[in-house]
Structures are given as structure tokens and as C-alpha cells.
Design an enzyme around this catalytic site. Structure first.
Site, mmCIF file in Angstrom:
data_model
loop_
_atom_site.group_PDB
_atom_site.id
_atom_site.type_symbol
_atom_site.label_atom_id
_atom_site.label_comp_id
_atom_site.label_asym_id
_atom_site.label_seq_id
_atom_site.Cartn_x
_atom_site.Cartn_y
_atom_site.Cartn_z
ATOM 1 N N CYS A 1 3.962 -1.667 -18.489
ATOM 2 C CA CYS A 1 4.888 -2.561 -19.174
ATOM 3 C C CYS A 1 4.135 -3.715 -19.853
ATOM 4 O O CYS A 1 3.390 -3.479 -20.791
ATOM 5 C CB CYS A 1 5.963 -3.049 -18.195
ATOM 6 N N ASP B 1 6.839 -5.776 13.830
ATOM 7 C CA ASP B 1 5.497 -6.255 13.506
ATOM 8 C C ASP B 1 4.761 -6.778 14.732
ATOM 9 O O ASP B 1 3.612 -6.397 14.986
ATOM 10 C CB ASP B 1 5.565 -7.360 12.437
ATOM 11 N N SER B 2 5.422 -7.660 15.502
ATOM 12 C CA SER B 2 4.702 -8.213 16.651
ATOM 13 C C SER B 2 4.440 -7.129 17.692
ATOM 14 O O SER B 2 3.410 -7.139 18.365
ATOM 15 C CB SER B 2 5.447 -9.403 17.260
ATOM 16 N N SER C 1 8.403 -10.701 19.776
ATOM 17 C CA SER C 1 9.804 -10.999 19.457
ATOM 18 C C SER C 1 10.702 -9.801 19.710
ATOM 19 O O SER C 1 11.914 -9.906 19.590
ATOM 20 C CB SER C 1 9.900 -11.374 17.983
ATOM 21 N N GLY C 2 10.115 -8.656 20.007
ATOM 22 C CA GLY C 2 10.908 -7.432 20.097
ATOM 23 C C GLY C 2 10.946 -6.709 18.750
ATOM 24 O O GLY C 2 11.366 -5.568 18.661
ATOM 25 N N GLY C 3 10.517 -7.388 17.696
ATOM 26 C CA GLY C 3 10.524 -6.789 16.353
ATOM 27 C C GLY C 3 9.340 -5.850 16.141
ATOM 28 O O GLY C 3 8.422 -5.793 16.967
ATOM 29 N N HIS D 1 8.194 1.993 -15.910
ATOM 30 C CA HIS D 1 7.704 1.553 -14.590
ATOM 31 C C HIS D 1 7.553 2.739 -13.633
ATOM 32 O O HIS D 1 8.520 3.118 -12.971
ATOM 33 C CB HIS D 1 8.679 0.531 -13.990
ATOM 34 N N GLU E 1 6.280 2.817 -10.802
ATOM 35 C CA GLU E 1 6.398 2.405 -9.406
ATOM 36 C C GLU E 1 7.849 2.389 -8.934
ATOM 37 O O GLU E 1 8.123 2.331 -7.739
ATOM 38 C CB GLU E 1 5.773 1.014 -9.203
#
Ligand code: XMP
Length: 537
Positions: free
Chosen positions: A79, A226-227, A222-224, A168, A170
Site C-alpha cells: 500500500c 501470558d503469565s 494472574s491465571g491468564g 493488503h 496481511e
């Protein structure tokens, strides 16, 4: 050597997506601001120039000296990237007669061009630009056109070739966009596609051992996703030198603290679970203002976490599950470079801990792949995002233990229902769910997933300051409504309400009203973001 593709960011909203698509090809890439090309990095094998909110004629348009990359690496301009190369290399760019936007088909394709090998006739692409290339760069050939856009793609066949596409690749709606990017990074640049979760774990474990040595590391869980992935990866590298702290502020989902603690223990993590619900709920008593709630929770969290962390007197490192999108410097329209996000909260400064962020190069779907490769259970990996302040921002008005209990019960029925309800998807819907990393097998062009996996995030909200009349048996009731929220999104920046099936909503509404004492009405939130937000507070 870890081969890499550099994506120069000219400020387009889809720059991150280019990065994700390249990574999906198991090809390592880094997104850098347009003017920060790492000229002395020997591992670079190709360069992609992103789109931009600017026109090449804008005074403030982001400009670079193309000689830093031209002739040295293969280049793909997308673009604005394609327009900028044309504009600075003997071509011409003009405002398009009508804005060229949306799905279009490539009615002419030169399939001998390395970028378009394997393309289908009439391949669908996604256009979104106000300017158009009216003359391509000197020496280039047109290699694809649509009925509206003659110079949809061009090719400069040099030793280090240059390609420009005005659409685009992507974006999901460019059906063969990933093939185009593969043709570029593998076919043209010679990428070995050696970036995989297994590979990442192996090198990161080695690096973590070198970085941390015999030191002790602490990590807030955190239970999430990522952590949790961060903890398991660190545990693989340094075992018991890692101590995790998981704080229960009393406003987690039903049984979440004990369930997640069990999961963590099964994964062999060394976790200290801290039940600080009395402190949090005590400090929140009578507080109704959303920002005040957040401030109190943030402050209490730091206090509780620091008090625990200080007991680990020999700790030298604080690990965090910061991921790549948290760190990508996004360019705003004024040209200033801003940090879009900071995961760093509550770093106990007086303890002089150094920061360790083993996921900092990963996109969310890659974090999930790493988690799977580490053998983590699927329910931890596909977990929806959940706000740090938890149910506090989903109870409108003052918070009490009883209200938390009511909301936990309603939310639990709702979330379990979403997990149990299976849907069959095909076509674009199926592709979109698979692209988000949901594990499902395609059979006869269809996949089966749960409603839970089809949506970005869901939760119940207790409208505790509203009461309405109902009737149960012979009894008149005067109780609170619960609102249900479910949204589809790719990054939480924008979101649409999920079109849940009516039979599902009917069953959940019935279950909640019949089983949760204190609730006599269920509503469904049909607001998109913007102008609403995902959370109600
Ligand atoms: P909103 O409500 O702004 O939320 O559309 C966007 C995403 O962020 C999450 N969220 C939070 N996460 N602390 C967090 O850790 C917070 O205070 C917070 N507020 C919103 C929200 O759940 C959604 O995924």
C-alpha cells in the site's frame, strides 16, 4: 543465525498483522519504526514496507532514504510502501478518482512473477487506499490488476528485487495473502521457516539459564495465558529457582483461585497462593466510582505482592509475561513514537529486581503454541482475557461479598454454557477461527468448535443498582438484572457484539434466573466498541 524479516512501520493499523502473518509462516520477523532500520544486523534477509495513514504528498508523511535498503535486500512495499517506492523511483501517485476500498478481484495476474506463483485466477484481495499509483517505478512491470486498479502490483526484477502491492496481503479478506507473503519471504528472500514453538523453547530455555544463573526469580501469576506460559517456560529453564505469587483479591471467577492453583501445582510450579480478599473487599466497601475501584485494587495489589515478594529475600529477578504487542512502539499520526502499553506494574523498586521477560518477542497466538508445546492444559491456553480488577468492574455500584457470589454464579452458568455449546463453521468463519490459533480439525470443509472458542471474551455483569419486578411461582420478586456480554475481536481495540444463537441465549437466561438467587432478569449487551467499551466500568 536466526534469519529475520524486518517490517518497517509507517503507521498503518495493519502493521502488526503483517508481523503475525510472517510468523505464521514460521519465519521470524521484527517490526521497527520506519526510520530505525537495523543496518548492521547480519541476520536480515528481506524488508517489508508497511502501509500508512498518510498520503506520500502529506507534509507529515513518513519518509526514508530507500538507499538504506534498496539493492541490499529484497523489498516488498504494501500500500503506502508500494506508493512510496513508486513516488521516489520515477513513478507517479495521484488521488484515486473514488476511494479504492474493500474486496476486489485480481483479474490479471502474471503468475511467472515470483510473488504470484501458485495464485488462482481472480484471487480476492482487500484494498484500502485513497491514493493510487498512476505510473510504476522506472524499469518495473505491472504484475497484477483489478478492474478498478490497473497497477495493483508491480515487480522490479533486479538482483535484490523490489515488489509493490497496493492491496493488503496481511488482511484476512485477501484470500491468498499468506501465499503472497510466503512467496516473498521463502521464495524470494530464502527464508528457512525455522521459527517454531519447539525451537523457541529450546533457545529461550538456554538463554534464561545463562541470564539468570543460580539466582532466584519471582513472578506474579494472574491465571491468564501470558503469565501462566511465562511461568511454565521459566520452570522448564530454572525449576525451583522460580517462585510464583498468585493473589486472590476476592473478585475472581467462581472457584477460579482453587482451580488455577491446582492446575499450577499439576504443572510442577512453585506457587504461593495469597488469599487477600478481606483486605481488598474491606478497602472497596461503599466505593462506587469505577476509577476509584481500579485505583484501590491496583494499590492493594502492589502492597500484597510486595509484602510476599519481600519474604523471598534472595530474589534478584522479577519475571513478567509481557508479550510482543505490549511492546511494539506504535506510530501515531503526529509522528510521535508512543508506547502503547506497559505491563510493568508494581515492580518492587526498593528490592532492586531486574526484569526478565521471556515472551517479549511473541504474538498471542505464538504464546499459545508455546504453551501447547510445553504440555499445558488446553483450558489454560484458550482462556479468554479477564481484567486485572476482575468482577469489580462487572458489579455496577458498591461491591459486597454477596454481590460477588451472585455474579460468580451467573457468570459460571454463562461461561460453562459457552464451552458446552458446539457450532460447525465453514468458509471464512472457519478460517478466521483457525487463524486465531483455535485447535480444530477440518473435516469435509467444516470445523467444530465451542461458542467459547469462537469469541474473544465473554462475561456477566451485575446491575446491582437496578431492580425490577418479576414473578416466580406465586411469588412476586424484586431483584437485580444480569447483563451478558460476548464480543468478537482480534486485539480488544475494537470489538463487535457476538451474534450468539437464540436457543443458547434462551437456555442460559432460563438457567440463570432459575438457579441464581437474587437475579430475575437477563439482558444481552448489543453494543460494539467503539463507542461502548468491552467492560461496563
Ligand atoms: P475495554 O473495557 O477498555 O477493555 O474495552 C479492553 C480489554 O482490556 C481488559 N481490561 C482490563 N484489563 N485491567 C486489566 O488488566 C483493567 O483495569 C482492565 N480494564 C479492561 C478488558 O477485559 C478487555 O479485554
Amino acid at each position: 543465525m536466526q534469519q529475520k524479516i524486518i517490517i518497517l512501520d509507517f503507521g498503518s493499523q495493519t502493521t502488526q498483522l503483517i508481523g503475525r502473518r510472517v510468523r505464521e509462516l514460521n519465519m521470524y520477523c521484527e517490526i521497527v519504526p520506519y526510520n530505525k532500520f537495523p543496518a548492521d544486523d547480519p541476520d536480515v534477509i528481506g524488508v517489508i514496507l508497511s502501509g500508512s495513514p498518510f498520503s506520500v504528498y502529506d507534509e507529515k508523511a513518513f519518509k526514508i532514504d530507500l538507499d538504506t535498503v534498496r539493492g541490499k535486500y529484497p523489498i516488498l512495499g504494501i500500500c503506502y510502501g508500494a506508493q512510496y517506492i513508486a513516488y521516489t523511483n520515477g513513478g507517479n501517485v495521484e488521488p484515486a478518482g473514488s476511494r479504492e476500498y474493500g474486496r476486489q478481484n485480481l483479474t490479471t495476474i502474471d503468475k511467472s512473477c515470483p510473488l504470484f506463483q501458485g495464485f488462482d485466477d481472480n484471487s480476492q484481495v482487500w484494498m484500502s487506499h485513497g491514493d493510487t499509483i498512476t505510473a510504476i517505478p522506472t524499469g518495473a512491470h505491472v504484475v497484477a490488476s483489478t478492474p478498478q486498479v490497473e497497477n495493483a502490483a508491480y515487480y522490479l526484477p533486479e538482483e535484490k528485487p523490489v515488489f509493490g502491492v497496493q492491496f493488503h496481503p496481511e488482511v484476512f479478506h485477501s484470500v491468498q495473502g499468506t501465499l503472497l507473503l510466503k512467496n516473498f519471504v521463502v521464495g524470494v528472500c530464502g527464508g528457512k521457516q525455522d521459527w517454531s514453538a519447539a525451537n523457541y523453547i529450546e533457545t529461550t530455555v538456554k538463554e534464561l539459564r545463562e541470564q539468570v544463573g543460580k539466582d532466584r526469580v519471582i513472578l506474579g501469576l494472574s491465571g491468564g495465558v501470558d503469565s501462566s506460559v511465562c511461568a511454565v517456560l521459566l520452570n522448564r529453564a530454572i525449576g525451583d529457582q522460580l517462585t510464583c505469587i498468585f493473589v486472590d483479591h476476592g473478585m475472581l471467577r467462581k472457584n477460579e483461585f482453587s482451580d488455577v492453583m491446582k492446575d499450577y501445582e499439576c504443572l510442577g510450579l512453585n506457587v504461593i497462593g495469597v488469599d487477600a480478599s478481606d483486605k481488598f473487599l474491606g478497602d472497596l466497601e461503599g466505593v462506587t466510582e469505577p476509577e476509584k475501584k481500579r485505583k484501590i485494587i491496583g494499590r492493594d495489589f502492589i502492597e500484597v505482592f510486595n509484602a510476599e515478594a519481600k519474604k523471598i529475600t534472595d530474589a534478584k529477578w522479577l519475571a513478567q509475561g509481557t508479550i510482543y504487542p505490549d511492546r511494539i512502539e506504535s506510530l501515531n499520526i503526529t509522528g510521535k513514537v508512543i508506547k502503547s502499553h506497559h505491563n510493568v506494574g508494581g515492580l518492587p523498586e526498593e528490592m532492586h529486581l531486574s526484569l526478565c521477560e521471556p515472551l517479549k518477542w511473541l504474538f498471542k497466538d505464538e504464546v499459545r503454541r508455546v504453551g501447547r508445546e510445553l504440555g499445558m492444559p488446553e483450558h489454560l491456553i484458550t482462556r479468554h482475557p479477564f481484567p486485572g480488577p476482575g468482577l469489580a468492574v462487572r458489579i455496577l455500584g458498591a461491591i459486597t461479598r454477596e454481590k460477588v457470589r451472585v455474579l460468580q454464579d451467573a457468570d459460571d452458568i454463562y461461561i460453562r454454557g459457552l464451552r458446552d455449546y458446539k457450532v460447525k463453521l465453514s468458509g471464512e468463519e472457519a478460517r478466521s477461527v483457525l487463524a486465531a490459533g483455535v485447535p480444530a480439525n477440518m473435516e469435509n470443509g467444516e470445523i467444530e468448535v465451542s461458542l467459547y472458542d469462537q469469541i474473544w471474551q465473554a462475561g456477566a455483569i451485575l446491575l446491582s443498582e437496578v431492580r425490577s419486578v418479576g414473578v416466580m411461582g406465586d411469588e412476586r420478586t424484586y431483584e437485580n438484572p444480569v447483563a451478558l456480554r460476548a464480543v468478537t475481536s482480534t486485539d480488544a481495540m475494537t470489538a463487535d457484539w457476538a451474534h450468539l444463537p437464540y436457543d443458547f441465549m434462551a437456555k442460559v437466561s432460563n438457567d440463570i434466573i432459575n438457579k441464581v438467587k437474587g437475579v430475575n432478569r437477563v439482558c444481552y449487551d448489543i453494543s460494539s466498541k467503539p463507542p461502548a467499551t468491552i467492560e461496563w466500568e
